[in-house]
Motif scaffolding. Structure first.
Motif, mmCIF file in Angstrom:
data_model
loop_
_atom_site.group_PDB
_atom_site.id
_atom_site.type_symbol
_atom_site.label_atom_id
_atom_site.label_comp_id
_atom_site.label_asym_id
_atom_site.label_seq_id
_atom_site.Cartn_x
_atom_site.Cartn_y
_atom_site.Cartn_z
ATOM 1 N N GLY A 1 8.279 4.329 7.180
ATOM 2 C CA GLY A 1 7.943 5.523 6.593
ATOM 3 C C GLY A 1 6.932 5.666 5.634
ATOM 4 O O GLY A 1 5.988 6.774 5.981
ATOM 5 N N GLN A 2 6.757 4.750 4.977
ATOM 6 C CA GLN A 2 5.277 4.930 3.842
ATOM 7 C C GLN A 2 4.179 4.638 5.047
ATOM 8 O O GLN A 2 3.186 5.445 4.779
ATOM 9 C CB GLN A 2 5.430 3.972 2.943
ATOM 10 C CG GLN A 2 6.377 4.108 1.996
ATOM 11 C CD GLN A 2 6.139 5.160 0.656
ATOM 12 O OE1 GLN A 2 5.495 6.063 1.061
ATOM 13 N NE2 GLN A 2 5.881 4.530 -0.517
ATOM 14 N N LEU A 3 4.171 4.024 5.713
ATOM 15 C CA LEU A 3 2.834 3.493 6.734
ATOM 16 C C LEU A 3 2.644 4.660 7.358
ATOM 17 O O LEU A 3 1.351 5.024 7.874
ATOM 18 C CB LEU A 3 3.256 2.110 7.520
ATOM 19 C CG LEU A 3 3.418 0.944 6.624
ATOM 20 C CD1 LEU A 3 3.617 -0.142 7.466
ATOM 21 C CD2 LEU A 3 1.923 0.826 6.016
ATOM 22 N N SER A 4 3.647 5.295 8.082
ATOM 23 C CA SER A 4 3.490 6.339 8.899
ATOM 24 C C SER A 4 2.784 7.613 8.135
ATOM 25 O O SER A 4 1.783 8.122 8.695
ATOM 26 C CB SER A 4 4.803 7.149 9.501
ATOM 27 O OG SER A 4 4.573 8.211 10.170
ATOM 28 N N PHE A 5 3.114 7.790 6.874
ATOM 29 C CA PHE A 5 2.395 8.817 6.157
ATOM 30 C C PHE A 5 0.891 8.264 5.891
ATOM 31 O O PHE A 5 0.015 9.154 6.103
ATOM 32 C CB PHE A 5 3.069 8.970 4.856
ATOM 33 C CG PHE A 5 2.612 10.269 3.864
ATOM 34 C CD1 PHE A 5 3.147 11.224 4.022
ATOM 35 C CD2 PHE A 5 1.465 9.966 3.180
ATOM 36 C CE1 PHE A 5 2.647 12.528 3.285
ATOM 37 C CE2 PHE A 5 0.920 10.975 2.326
ATOM 38 C CZ PHE A 5 1.540 12.334 2.432
ATOM 39 N N CYS B 1 0.821 -1.440 0.008
ATOM 40 C CA CYS B 1 0.091 -0.069 -0.061
ATOM 41 C C CYS B 1 0.903 1.217 0.325
ATOM 42 O O CYS B 1 0.357 2.318 -0.369
ATOM 43 C CB CYS B 1 -0.864 0.084 1.107
ATOM 44 S SG CYS B 1 -0.125 0.068 2.908
ATOM 45 N N GLY B 2 2.088 1.117 0.356
ATOM 46 C CA GLY B 2 3.080 2.303 0.221
ATOM 47 C C GLY B 2 2.408 3.316 1.211
ATOM 48 O O GLY B 2 2.224 3.290 2.364
ATOM 49 N N ASN B 3 2.265 4.590 0.633
ATOM 50 C CA ASN B 3 1.726 5.812 1.681
ATOM 51 C C ASN B 3 0.480 5.993 1.614
ATOM 52 O O ASN B 3 -0.129 6.581 2.125
ATOM 53 C CB ASN B 3 2.547 7.316 1.180
ATOM 54 C CG ASN B 3 2.094 7.751 -0.237
ATOM 55 O OD1 ASN B 3 0.948 6.841 -0.818
ATOM 56 N ND2 ASN B 3 2.269 8.842 -0.466
ATOM 57 N N GLY B 4 -0.221 4.768 0.991
ATOM 58 C CA GLY B 4 -1.798 4.995 1.238
ATOM 59 C C GLY B 4 -2.455 5.645 0.039
ATOM 60 O O GLY B 4 -3.742 5.897 0.039
ATOM 61 N N ALA B 5 -1.732 5.953 -0.835
ATOM 62 C CA ALA B 5 -2.637 6.569 -2.003
ATOM 63 C C ALA B 5 -3.717 5.837 -2.502
ATOM 64 O O ALA B 5 -4.687 6.542 -2.914
ATOM 65 C CB ALA B 5 -1.557 7.081 -3.154
ATOM 66 N N PHE B 6 -3.371 4.540 -3.121
ATOM 67 C CA PHE B 6 -4.495 3.736 -3.466
ATOM 68 C C PHE B 6 -5.443 3.529 -2.505
ATOM 69 O O PHE B 6 -6.687 3.260 -2.563
ATOM 70 C CB PHE B 6 -4.121 2.710 -4.313
ATOM 71 C CG PHE B 6 -4.954 1.847 -5.015
ATOM 72 C CD1 PHE B 6 -5.621 2.372 -6.179
ATOM 73 C CD2 PHE B 6 -5.336 0.653 -4.562
ATOM 74 C CE1 PHE B 6 -6.414 1.362 -6.838
ATOM 75 C CE2 PHE B 6 -6.235 -0.016 -5.308
ATOM 76 C CZ PHE B 6 -6.887 0.399 -6.298
ATOM 77 N N THR B 7 -5.079 3.080 -1.266
ATOM 78 C CA THR B 7 -5.887 2.727 -0.260
ATOM 79 C C THR B 7 -6.895 3.912 -0.038
ATOM 80 O O THR B 7 -8.268 3.591 0.244
ATOM 81 C CB THR B 7 -5.264 2.582 1.184
ATOM 82 O OG1 THR B 7 -3.859 2.047 0.968
ATOM 83 C CG2 THR B 7 -5.801 1.846 2.033
ATOM 84 N N GLU B 8 -6.618 5.238 -0.020
ATOM 85 C CA GLU B 8 -7.440 6.241 0.020
ATOM 86 C C GLU B 8 -8.501 6.241 -1.031
ATOM 87 O O GLU B 8 -9.613 6.428 -0.618
ATOM 88 C CB GLU B 8 -6.674 7.654 0.014
ATOM 89 C CG GLU B 8 -7.628 8.631 0.244
ATOM 90 C CD GLU B 8 -6.503 10.035 0.434
ATOM 91 O OE1 GLU B 8 -6.621 10.639 1.501
ATOM 92 O OE2 GLU B 8 -5.900 10.206 -0.567
#
Length: 264
Positions: A72-76, A46-53
């Motif tokens: 770091g990505q999960l924190s964002f 999911c990385g920084n959540g761009a697609f999750t959003e």
């Protein structure tokens, strides 16, 4: 020669570089999937959540979880205002910490070429999705020139500077995606190409966005100013310029979807 691998550890830098691209392709991808509301979703890598959003905002999910190896990505991702319902986990795409059949749908967005063993990753998605559920992915066509950073990477390589490619750049080819889905035992497999265009205010906007992440930033930081100036000139030739000073660039991804077989 810079030989750093492509890695994404800074969620904010990734958002500047790839977030807008991800949403452009992700919207088309979700239109193509056309899932019903009320599903339980897993976003793998999911990385920084761009697609999750996008999942949370567009699909009215019953549940949405994301998993990624980068703290770091999960924190964002956890700080995104658009995904308060999402639950994020640190973990490995090849060993998902979820029970068999726990989700209605699992997706990999712009990830499969980073998975060391893509077949294991697809197999894990198929395992955690319930019978009849959807397993899907889309990924930039790395070998076909579809990667949004291709103009920068192409000229970096020509000048003797370039990060290493992801572990499996050919995993995003249509034929390889089809094989991965077949080998995982998935059925009703379909594929398509996703074409997107991103517009930038001017070349400086494109340059900042395309060089802010860990993909190319270390290589450029090691260059002398005159070499950077040459690189900028060479990269600019790949872009489409508008009369108002804006620039645009086209990228494309390949997508695949399939179903977990129903139990007999």
């Amino acid at each position: 020669m810079n030989d750093a691998s492509i890695r994404f550890n800074d969620g904010a830098a990734y958002e500047r570089m790839m977030g807008a691209w991800s949403r452009l392709a992700g919207d088309i991808f979700l239109d193509w999937l056309a899932p019903p509301a009320g599903l339980a979703w897993l976003d793998v890598g999911c990385g920084n959540g761009a697609f999750t959003e996008l999942i949370a905002q567009r699909l009215q999910p019953r549940e949405v979880r994301g998993i990624d190896p980068s703290p770091g990505q999960l924190s964002f991702a956890r700080g995104r205002p658009g995904t308060p319902m999402a639950i994020y986990h640190q973990g490995d795409a090849m060993a998902l910490p979820f029970a068999d059949g726990a989700f209605d749908a699992a997706v990999m967005a712009l990830v499969i070429f980073f998975v060391p063993e893509p077949a294991r990753g697809v197999g894990e998605m198929a395992r955690v999705v319930a019978p009849g559920g959807t397993v899907a992915a889309y990924a930039w066509d790395m070998e076909g020139g579809g990667f949004p950073l291709d103009p920068v990477l192409r000229e970096l390589r020509a000048m003797g500077f370039a990060p290493s490619p992801p572990p499996n750049p050919d995993a995003s080819r249509i034929d390889n995606l089809q094989k991965l889905w077949r080998d995982a035992g998935l059925t009703r497999i379909e594929t398509r190409r996703i074409d997107v265009t991103r517009h930038f205010i001017d070349f400086a906007d494109f340059w900042t966005a395309s060089t802010s992440g860990s993909t190319v930033k270390p290589a450029i930081a090691a260059m002398a100013p005159d070499v950077v100036a040459e690189l900028r000139t060479r990269v600019r030739m790949h872009l489409t310029e508008q009369r108002d000073g804006g620039v645009s660039y086209d990228a494309f991804a390949n997508a695949v979807k399939g179903r977990v077989p129903e139990k007999v």
